[in-house]
Design an enzyme around this catalytic site. Structure first.
Site, short mmCIF file in Angstrom:
data_model
loop_
_atom_site.label_atom_id
_atom_site.label_comp_id
_atom_site.label_asym_id
_atom_site.label_seq_id
_atom_site.Cartn_x
_atom_site.Cartn_y
_atom_site.Cartn_z
N ARG A 44 25.37 -38.50 71.77
CA ARG A 44 25.38 -37.51 72.86
C ARG A 44 24.40 -37.94 73.96
O ARG A 44 23.52 -38.74 73.73
CB ARG A 44 24.96 -36.13 72.32
CG ARG A 44 25.94 -35.59 71.27
CD ARG A 44 25.36 -34.45 70.49
NE ARG A 44 24.25 -34.87 69.63
CZ ARG A 44 23.53 -34.06 68.87
NH1 ARG A 44 23.78 -32.77 68.85
NH2 ARG A 44 22.56 -34.53 68.12
N LYS A 100 19.18 -35.05 52.34
CA LYS A 100 19.27 -34.83 50.87
C LYS A 100 20.63 -35.19 50.29
O LYS A 100 20.74 -35.61 49.15
CB LYS A 100 18.91 -33.38 50.53
CG LYS A 100 19.75 -32.33 51.25
CD LYS A 100 18.96 -31.63 52.31
CE LYS A 100 19.87 -30.81 53.20
NZ LYS A 100 19.21 -29.93 54.09
N VAL A 127 13.52 -32.71 50.27
CA VAL A 127 13.35 -31.55 49.38
C VAL A 127 12.18 -30.71 49.89
O VAL A 127 11.08 -31.22 50.09
CB VAL A 127 13.05 -31.98 47.92
CG1 VAL A 127 12.92 -30.76 47.02
CG2 VAL A 127 14.13 -32.91 47.40
N ILE A 131 7.13 -29.15 52.62
CA ILE A 131 6.28 -29.06 51.41
C ILE A 131 6.14 -30.45 50.79
O ILE A 131 7.14 -31.11 50.51
CB ILE A 131 6.93 -28.13 50.35
CG1 ILE A 131 7.22 -26.76 50.93
CG2 ILE A 131 6.05 -28.04 49.11
CD1 ILE A 131 8.06 -25.88 50.00
N GLU A 185 23.99 -22.34 58.67
CA GLU A 185 24.95 -23.07 59.50
C GLU A 185 26.12 -22.13 59.81
O GLU A 185 26.33 -21.13 59.13
CB GLU A 185 25.50 -24.27 58.72
CG GLU A 185 24.45 -25.16 58.11
CD GLU A 185 23.70 -25.99 59.15
OE1 GLU A 185 24.26 -26.21 60.22
OE2 GLU A 185 22.55 -26.36 58.88
N ASP A 196 23.41 -27.25 48.48
CA ASP A 196 22.20 -27.80 49.08
C ASP A 196 21.05 -27.81 48.05
O ASP A 196 20.37 -28.83 47.86
CB ASP A 196 21.83 -26.96 50.31
CG ASP A 196 20.56 -27.44 50.98
OD1 ASP A 196 20.60 -28.46 51.67
OD2 ASP A 196 19.52 -26.78 50.79
N LYS A 200 18.99 -31.04 46.01
CA LYS A 200 17.53 -31.15 45.96
C LYS A 200 17.02 -31.23 44.51
O LYS A 200 16.13 -32.02 44.21
CB LYS A 200 16.91 -29.98 46.70
CG LYS A 200 17.17 -30.05 48.21
CD LYS A 200 16.88 -28.75 48.92
CE LYS A 200 17.09 -28.86 50.42
NZ LYS A 200 17.06 -27.56 51.11
N GLY A 298 13.42 -26.13 58.93
CA GLY A 298 12.92 -25.93 60.29
C GLY A 298 12.48 -27.23 60.92
O GLY A 298 12.14 -28.20 60.25
N1 HSE Z 1 19.94 -25.46 54.94
C1 HSE Z 1 18.71 -25.82 54.32
C2 HSE Z 1 17.97 -24.55 53.88
C3 HSE Z 1 17.89 -26.61 55.29
O1 HSE Z 1 18.37 -23.45 54.28
O2 HSE Z 1 17.03 -24.63 53.11
C4 HSE Z 1 16.76 -27.38 54.69
O3 HSE Z 1 17.18 -28.34 53.77
#
Ligand code: HSE
Length: 412
Positions: A44, A100, A127, A131, A185, A196, A200, A298
């Site tokens: 982009r 991940k 992950v 943190i 999302e 997700d 992790k 974030g």
């Molecule tokens: N979609 C993931 C969450 C983003 O809500 O934790 C961070 O991996």
């Protein structure tokens, strides 16, 4: 030296560039030489970006530039991230990532390529966002046999569950709010169905136990079926419902891994982790219990981990940081989750449900009935004793002749 390239200028990519440029002087000081981002690769156009002079579209420019030592892959997804990562590592350029999905599916292979090429593949941001957990597990806790890892690994689902628990929003309203606030999302499937979190826990389990755990071999269920009735039963019995990923050793060198919503006792610190925060509990045979807590997603929290990895790679040019695990094609490495002992909260619906109490108690032996305010006559909820899950299923199949099984949630 302009020795860093960032590929992908989305949320994490732009955060990485922002944080790196903001702290560039102190980063150069830590690395003991001048460092800077030379390229930002994205298809982009970003004409108004303060970093527009660094933007390019062609990744081969990065590959062919000998000055580039580290590539930050923050594109996400398998392709083209996989191809780009492999190509960079094969040229001896270290790669750091928040991806991940790629680490969980291709980690063993990419780590091997990095090792063979005297460079590093680091993924602290994959992950728990900001943190620190990968490095502590790989280094500080390396002297322990890891007895278990369990955690709240997805911020979006924890935000939704927190809204359901604290404000009695139903699942759909809480999800809508998470989307409006930019946490979830547009297609939130990977978050709410647990994929997700599964990626992790696979990464953490691979690192802790030395063999690749593939997400497709791990049972995973999400939070979309949880109702406010379940939340009310949990609350009245002293639990909070959380989406938990867990992994621990099992017999004969195997491991047990699962992602699912769970009743977490209020006495367990994981029950107090609210909103988009993540927390990961690790038990080692030396250290005992440790808890890692912070912002699991974030822009800048994730960038913090990416930039930390960039610094580590720059400091260890042409030196392997010895982070690896072996590939594993043994389907039986992960024990079948139905063979694992557990205790389950069950909510049923039947006409005059209380009349079934005697037969349910006879079926299960010692079990606990739980209440909620305004429980209707046709509803009953109980917590089974701890037993092999397939045995609980047999009893619930028998019970389903006289009641509808509305909800089943495992206890932690
Ligand atoms: N979609 C993931 C969450 C983003 O809500 O934790 C961070 O991996």
């Amino acid at each position: 030296m302009k020795n860093v390239a960032v590929i992908g200028y989305g949320v994490v990519g732009s955060g990485t560039v922002e944080l790196f440029e903001k702290n560039r002087e102190s980063i150069s000081h830590k690395v003991e030489r001048d460092c800077d981002i030379k390229y930002i690769v994205d298809l982009r156009d970003f004409p108004d970006s303060p970093f527009a002079d660094k933007m390019i579209k062609d990744f081969s420019v990065v590959l062919n530039d000998d000055e580039i030592e580290v590539v930050a892959e923050v594109i996400g997804g398998i392709e083209p991230a996989y191809t780009y990562t492999k190509q960079a590592l094969e040229r001896g350029k270290s790669v750091v990532t928040s991806n991940k999905e790629l680490v969980a599916n291709k980690g063993a292979e990419l780590l091997k390529i990095a090792h063979e090429n005297n460079c590093n593949y680091l993924f602290e941001a994959s992950v728990g966002g900001g943190i620190p957990i990968i490095r502590p597990l790989n280094k500080c806790l390396a002297g322990n046999a890891i007895e278990q890892i369990s955690g709240i690994l997805n911020g979006t689902t924890n935000f939704i569950l927190t809204k359901m628990i604290r404000e009695q929003l139903d699942f759909d309203s809480a999800l809508k709010l998470a989307q409006e606030l930019g946490y979830a999302e547009k297609d939130p499937t990977a978050d709410i169905e647990g994929h997700d979190a599964c990626r992790k826990i696979c990464i953490l389990g691979s690192l802790a136990y030395g063999k690749h755990i593939y997400p497709q071999n791990v049972h995973c269920s999400g939070i979309s079926a949880i109702t406010l009735d379940d939340v009310a039963y949990a609350e009245s019995a002293g639990y909070a419902i959380k989406l938990i990923g867990s992994v621990k050793p099992a017999e004969n060198g195997r491991v047990s891994a699962i992602v699912c919503p769970r009743f977490v006792s209020k006495s367990n610190m994981l029950s107090t982790v609210d909103g988009v925060y993540n927390a990961i509990s690790v038990t080692g045979d030396g250290v005992g219990d440790v808890l890692f807590y912070g912002q699991g997603a974030g822009k800048l929290p994730t960038a913090s981990a990416v930039v930390g990895d960039i610094i580590d790679c720059l400091k260890h040019k042409n030196r392997s940081l010895m982070i690896s695990w072996n590939d594993c094609d043994d389907e039986n490495y992960i024990v079948k989750y139905k063979t694992v002992k557990t205790s389950i909260y069950v909510r049923i619906n039947a006409e005059n449900a209380d009349e079934l109490k005697a037969s349910i108690s006879e079926m299960f032996g010692k079990l606990t009935y739980i209440e909620r305010k305004n429980r209707p006559d046709d509803e009953l909820a109980f917590i089974t004793p701890t037993m092999v899950e397939s045995e609980i299923d047999v009893k619930l199949a028998e019970l389903s002749h006289s009641a509808r099984i509305e909800s089943k949630i495992r206890l932690l």
